[in-house]
Scaffold this motif. Structure first.
Motif, mmCIF file in Angstrom:
data_model
loop_
_atom_site.group_PDB
_atom_site.id
_atom_site.type_symbol
_atom_site.label_atom_id
_atom_site.label_comp_id
_atom_site.label_asym_id
_atom_site.label_seq_id
_atom_site.Cartn_x
_atom_site.Cartn_y
_atom_site.Cartn_z
ATOM 1 N N PHE A 72 33.287 27.540 42.936
ATOM 2 C CA PHE A 72 33.368 28.699 42.052
ATOM 3 C C PHE A 72 32.200 29.631 42.363
ATOM 4 N N ASP A 73 32.496 30.656 43.187
ATOM 5 C CA ASP A 73 31.431 31.523 43.703
ATOM 6 C C ASP A 73 31.640 32.977 43.286
ATOM 7 N N PHE A 74 32.221 33.190 42.105
ATOM 8 C CA PHE A 74 32.532 34.538 41.676
ATOM 9 C C PHE A 74 32.017 34.756 40.254
ATOM 10 N N SER A 75 31.497 35.950 40.002
ATOM 11 C CA SER A 75 30.999 36.265 38.670
ATOM 12 C C SER A 75 32.179 36.522 37.739
ATOM 13 N N PHE A 76 31.921 36.411 36.451
ATOM 14 C CA PHE A 76 32.971 36.688 35.463
ATOM 15 C C PHE A 76 33.416 38.141 35.568
ATOM 16 N N LYS A 77 32.479 39.025 35.917
ATOM 17 C CA LYS A 77 32.820 40.440 36.017
ATOM 18 C C LYS A 77 33.840 40.685 37.129
ATOM 19 N N THR A 78 33.701 39.956 38.244
ATOM 20 C CA THR A 78 34.654 40.087 39.351
ATOM 21 C C THR A 78 36.038 39.598 38.913
ATOM 22 N N ILE A 79 36.087 38.454 38.227
ATOM 23 C CA ILE A 79 37.372 37.936 37.736
ATOM 24 C C ILE A 79 37.978 38.911 36.724
ATOM 25 N N TYR A 80 37.143 39.434 35.835
ATOM 26 C CA TYR A 80 37.608 40.403 34.831
ATOM 27 C C TYR A 80 38.209 41.640 35.491
ATOM 28 N N CYS A 81 37.488 42.215 36.457
ATOM 29 C CA CYS A 81 37.973 43.434 37.113
ATOM 30 C C CYS A 81 39.230 43.169 37.945
ATOM 31 N N THR A 82 39.283 42.022 38.588
ATOM 32 C CA THR A 82 40.453 41.675 39.403
ATOM 33 C C THR A 82 41.711 41.632 38.559
ATOM 34 N N PHE A 83 41.664 40.915 37.442
ATOM 35 C CA PHE A 83 42.877 40.757 36.643
ATOM 36 C C PHE A 83 43.112 41.940 35.702
ATOM 37 N N LEU A 84 42.074 42.722 35.405
ATOM 38 C CA LEU A 84 42.301 43.982 34.680
ATOM 39 C C LEU A 84 43.081 44.939 35.579
ATOM 40 N N LEU A 85 42.725 45.003 36.860
ATOM 41 C CA LEU A 85 43.467 45.842 37.804
ATOM 42 C C LEU A 85 44.915 45.373 37.892
ATOM 43 N N ASN A 86 45.124 44.060 37.989
ATOM 44 C CA ASN A 86 46.481 43.510 37.999
ATOM 45 C C ASN A 86 47.254 43.959 36.769
ATOM 46 N N PHE A 87 46.633 43.796 35.608
ATOM 47 C CA PHE A 87 47.302 44.117 34.340
ATOM 48 C C PHE A 87 47.675 45.599 34.268
ATOM 49 N N LEU A 88 46.746 46.479 34.628
ATOM 50 C CA LEU A 88 46.999 47.917 34.532
ATOM 51 C C LEU A 88 48.094 48.356 35.504
ATOM 52 N N GLN A 127 28.486 48.934 39.571
ATOM 53 C CA GLN A 127 28.165 48.067 38.435
ATOM 54 C C GLN A 127 28.176 46.594 38.836
ATOM 55 N N ASN A 128 28.032 46.338 40.157
ATOM 56 C CA ASN A 128 28.009 44.968 40.694
ATOM 57 C C ASN A 128 29.323 44.224 40.437
ATOM 58 N N ALA A 129 30.429 44.956 40.452
ATOM 59 C CA ALA A 129 31.737 44.344 40.239
ATOM 60 C C ALA A 129 32.557 44.440 41.515
ATOM 61 N N SER A 130 33.581 43.630 41.584
ATOM 62 C CA SER A 130 34.501 43.630 42.715
ATOM 63 C C SER A 130 35.897 43.381 42.176
ATOM 64 N N THR A 131 36.917 43.792 42.937
ATOM 65 C CA THR A 131 38.296 43.569 42.493
ATOM 66 C C THR A 131 38.964 42.445 43.272
ATOM 67 N N GLY A 132 38.179 41.540 43.821
ATOM 68 C CA GLY A 132 38.715 40.345 44.471
ATOM 69 C C GLY A 132 39.524 40.670 45.704
ATOM 70 N N GLY A 133 40.760 40.175 45.768
ATOM 71 C CA GLY A 133 41.637 40.459 46.893
ATOM 72 C C GLY A 133 41.124 39.876 48.196
ATOM 73 N N THR A 134 41.083 40.714 49.231
ATOM 74 C CA THR A 134 40.677 40.239 50.553
ATOM 75 C C THR A 134 39.203 39.836 50.598
ATOM 76 N N ASP A 135 38.415 40.237 49.592
ATOM 77 C CA ASP A 135 37.025 39.767 49.526
ATOM 78 C C ASP A 135 36.973 38.239 49.532
ATOM 79 N N ILE A 136 37.948 37.612 48.877
ATOM 80 C CA ILE A 136 37.971 36.156 48.759
ATOM 81 C C ILE A 136 38.206 35.514 50.115
#
Length: 281
Positions: A72-88, A127-136
Motif C-alpha cells: 500500500f504505497d498511495f496516500s488517501f488523497k490519491t485514492i480520493y482523487c482517483t475515485f472522485l474522478l471516476n464518480f464525476l 496539492q500533492n494529489a494524483s489521479t492514479g491510472g497509469t501512475d500505478i
C-alpha cells in the motif's frame, strides 16, 4: 486542519475540471489521451460498458495489483482523487448527462479537452494529489525493471493512444497521441505558475534511507549537511532535496513510511537551475 481542507477543496476543483474536459470533449470524440480514462475509452469500443464503469474496473484492478505487488504505497488523497474522478465522469456521462461537443472538429475537441484536463490535473498536482491510472503501472515498472517513472508514464500513455488507433481508426489514434503531447506540455506550462519546484530540508535519524529513496526512486540528487540541534545539542545529518512540485507527494509518502518522526520543511522554489531543472544559458 484548515490547510488540509484547502488542499482537498482545490484537489476536488482540479478533478472536476479534469472530468468536464473528458466528458464534454475527449470521450464523445473517442480521444484516448492516456491514463485510466484513455484505457476505458479503448475498452468501451471493445465491450459495451460506459467509460465511467470501465474506469472503476480499471482503477480498482490497478490498485489491487499494486497492493499485492508493491504494498500500500498511495496516500488517501490519491485514492480520493482517483475515485472522485471516476464518480464525476460516470455521473456526467451516464447518470446526469451534460453537454457534449460533437460538432465534428476533432482539433477543437483535443485543444479544449486538453486545456480543461491539464489545468485540472495541474491544480491537483499542486496539492500533492494524483489521479492514479497509469501512475500505478509506472510504479510497478520502476520497482521491478528500473524504468524511470516519467518515461514509464509516457510509454504507457502512448501505448494507449496507439490502441485507440487499432480499435477505432488511424485518425483517432493520431489525435489521441496529439492529445497526450499537448496535455503534457499544457500541464508543465500551468505548473510553472503553480510553484513548479520545491526545496525540502529533512532532518531524520534515518537520513540514509531517505537519501536512498531520493536517489534511487525519484532519481534526484540531494546534499547532506552536518547539523546540530539547538534544543538537544545532538549532532544530526540534514538533507537538502530539490524536486519538481509533482514529485513532492512521493517524497512525503516515503518519509511517512521510513521515519514518521522526521522533521522536514518545504519551501517553494520559483527558479531552479542546474541538472534536471532549467539550464543556465
Amino acid at each position: 486542519m484548515e490547510e488540509l481542507i484547502k488542499e482537498y477543496f482545490l484537489s476536488s476543483v482540479g478533478v472536476l475540471l479534469t472530468a468536464l474536459g473528458l466528458v464534454i470533449f475527449l470521450i464523445p470524440n473517442n480521444i484516448a489521451a492516456g491514463g485510466a480514462s484513455g484505457l476505458a475509452i479503448v475498452l468501451n469500443r471493445l465491450f459495451p460498458l460506459s467509460v465511467g464503469v470501465w474506469m472503476y474496473i480499471v482503477n480498482a484492478t490497478l490498485f489491487m495489483i499494486a497492493f499485492l505487488i508493491i504494498g500500500f504505497d498511495f496516500s488517501f488523497k490519491t485514492i480520493y482523487c482517483t475515485f472522485l474522478l471516476n464518480f464525476l465522469i460516470d455521473l456526467f456521462d451516464r447518470i446526469v448527462p451534460i453537454y457534449r461537443y460533437t460538432a465534428g472538429d476533432t482539433i477543437l475537441a483535443v485543444f479544449f479537452g486538453d486545456v480543461l484536463t491539464a489545468i485540472g490535473m495541474a491544480i491537483a498536482f499542486s496539492q500533492n494529489a494524483s489521479t492514479g491510472g497509469t501512475d500505478i503501472i509506472a510504479k510497478i515498472l520502476n520497482k521491478f525493471f528500473g524504468m524511470p517513472f516519467g518515461m514509464s508514464i509516457l510509454f504507457l500513455d502512448f501505448a494507449i493512444g496507439l490502441s485507440a488507433g487499432l480499435v477505432y481508426n488511424i485518425n483517432n489514434g493520431l489525435y489521441s497521441i496529439l492529445a497526450i503531447i499537448v496535455n503534457g506540455m499544457t500541464i508543465d506550462f500551468v505548473m510553472k505558475g503553480l510553484e513548479l519546484s520545491v526545496n525540502v530540508w529533512v532532518i531524520s535519524d534515518k537520513h540514509q534511507d531517505i537519501r536512498d529513496f531520493v536517489v534511487n526512486n525519484l532519481e534526484r540528487g540531494c546534499t547532506i549537511f552536518e547539523a546540530k540541534g539547538g534544543y538537544t545539542n545532538s549532532h544530526k545529518e540534514a538533507l537538502l532535496i530539490v524536486l519538481k512540485r509533482r514529485e513532492l507527494h512521493e517524497l512525503v509518502n516515503a518519509i511517512r513510511k521510513i521515519d514518521p518522526s522526521a522533521f522536514f520543511l518545504v519551501n517553494e522554489a520559483r527558479q531552479v537551475y542546474g541538472e534536471g531543472f532549467k539550464e543556465i544559458v
